[in-house]
Design an enzyme around this catalytic site. Sequence first.
Site, mmCIF file in Angstrom:
data_model
loop_
_atom_site.group_PDB
_atom_site.id
_atom_site.type_symbol
_atom_site.label_atom_id
_atom_site.label_comp_id
_atom_site.label_asym_id
_atom_site.label_seq_id
_atom_site.Cartn_x
_atom_site.Cartn_y
_atom_site.Cartn_z
ATOM 1 N N GLY A 192 -0.534 11.222 -1.673
ATOM 2 C CA GLY A 192 -1.398 10.176 -2.219
ATOM 3 C C GLY A 192 -0.586 8.938 -2.539
ATOM 4 O O GLY A 192 0.484 8.724 -1.949
ATOM 5 N N VAL A 196 0.184 7.583 -8.782
ATOM 6 C CA VAL A 196 -0.066 8.961 -9.203
ATOM 7 C C VAL A 196 1.153 9.840 -8.886
ATOM 8 O O VAL A 196 1.464 10.767 -9.635
ATOM 9 C CB VAL A 196 -1.358 9.516 -8.549
ATOM 10 N N GLY A 197 1.861 9.493 -7.815
ATOM 11 C CA GLY A 197 3.092 10.228 -7.495
ATOM 12 C C GLY A 197 4.051 10.239 -8.683
ATOM 13 O O GLY A 197 4.691 11.254 -8.976
ATOM 14 N N GLU A 214 4.429 12.961 -0.777
ATOM 15 C CA GLU A 214 4.045 12.354 0.503
ATOM 16 C C GLU A 214 3.249 11.104 0.153
ATOM 17 O O GLU A 214 2.057 11.172 -0.116
ATOM 18 C CB GLU A 214 3.193 13.333 1.323
ATOM 19 N N CYS A 248 -2.365 7.002 6.393
ATOM 20 C CA CYS A 248 -1.096 6.651 5.743
ATOM 21 C C CYS A 248 -0.075 6.117 6.740
ATOM 22 O O CYS A 248 0.737 5.273 6.397
ATOM 23 C CB CYS A 248 -0.523 7.855 5.001
#
Length: 465
Positions: A192, A196-197, A214, A248
């Site tokens: 994502g 948030v990572g 990722e 992505c």
Amino acid sequence: MSPDAAVIPQTADALRTAFDRGVTKPLSWRLGQLDALRRMLTERAAEFEDALLADLAKNPTESQIAEIGFVVGEIDHVRRHLRRWLRPRRVSVPGALLPARASTVLEPVGVVLVIAPWNYPVQLLLAPLVGALAAGNAVVLKPSELAPATSAAMARLVPEYLDRRAVAVVEGGVEETTALLAERWDHIFYTGNGRVGRIVAAAAVEHLTPVTLELGGKSPVYVDDSVDLAATARRIAWGKFMNAGQTCVAPDYILAPRSVAGPLAAALTDAVRDLYGADPAQSPDYGRIVNDRQFERLTGMLGSGTTATGGERDASARYIAPTVLVDVPRDAPAMSEEIFGPVLPIVTVDDLDDAIRFIRSGDKPLALYVFTERAAVKRRILTETSSGAVGFGVPAAHLAVAGLPFGGVGESGAGAYHGERSLRTFSHEKAVLSKALKPDTLQLIYPPYTEAKDRFARGLLRKLG
Ligand code: NAD
């Protein structure tokens, strides 16, 4: 607290009990689960295709190529090689320790958490699952709440096909994910955005849990004047406008010398027409933007340059036409963050040096694509830039090569997966050394230290190493 969040501690406990009892370790269990997952994807393909159509207006053929069929291919590859990959690997032993044998063995890490985003909601939830199961782990899957039909299909079908003792689906958004992150996992695999990572990585620190991140970012394309622009434009348009740009590894923007930018924009206009017809809004092959918030964000980028093609939009259908912009300034809105939609800016550069300088001035990309016939240009790109992957002549397709690790570097992520790399990501590589008690060659280095032992340590021992 939501009902889904409230049961998370019990779910995690139950999976850990199953793991501790050894349910997931036998090779036969792993292969059986991979077969069951494959059956789920083939027998219930129509349900997944319907869900993807509802969530993203994804054409069923594209769902097969990029989601369902992709995971089936990954399962087949892993299944074919798993036995061999799991064999202990012999390692040579330094002379000073001989006679002895050393090897590495892969062991499952335990109970793992997989958190997936909405853009490829089948592939990005289940491809990590393939690796986690192959490695012999118990798994919690957290689909994205922003692809609700696919999330519901996962919650319905996964428990029907896979071993409920060891695989669970937890649906939900921030609240549920926050509750999941409060638990102790043996690995967290997150796909994502980087914001948030960071939340995931911070939560993992608490239990020293390893994480794979990722992430995304701006993946550049460089096109020079040595290539066939019509063929180049078709490849770029395919990679960019698939899933309405919400990929992505989609080309984010193009860097091209002035002599190339104009003709390339014209070639891209033709390529878009070839792929999606004169009015892409009518094409069953062209997707829609996932939600209103993303639609608003993307419309703010449409004025970033001169429109070569596209620009049309329809808020009620969340439709944005495949759009190519030329003469885009380097500080335009479309250049200030990952686009993640069907807007393709072309930024003019002076030459390769200028392009490399520009790429290096930003975050390390997830992927970098180069269209050139010049070997020297390819060499310079490989040695002077850093990115998760490099594609010469083709965008996005590297992810379908199971032997290539898929992942980012720096802001585009940490860690990788696919094929054998997935197995290794979800395993601990344990070092094993066995040395017979007799003859006791270590006597040569036991205290008390004598002059002879000292000479041995300074001379012979080093040579034997
Ligand atoms: P998203 O909004 O679906 O979020 C991803 C996951 O994070 C979801 O499961 C969501 O529930 C969870 N989440 C959201 N907010 C959270 C919070 N505050 N705390 C804990 N969990 C939270 O998807 P997204 O992030 O918008 O996905 C798009 C991004 O992902 C893009 O940057 C894209 O490039 C990147 N991406 C990377 C890959 C890759 O393989 N490297 C693949 C797809 C997408």
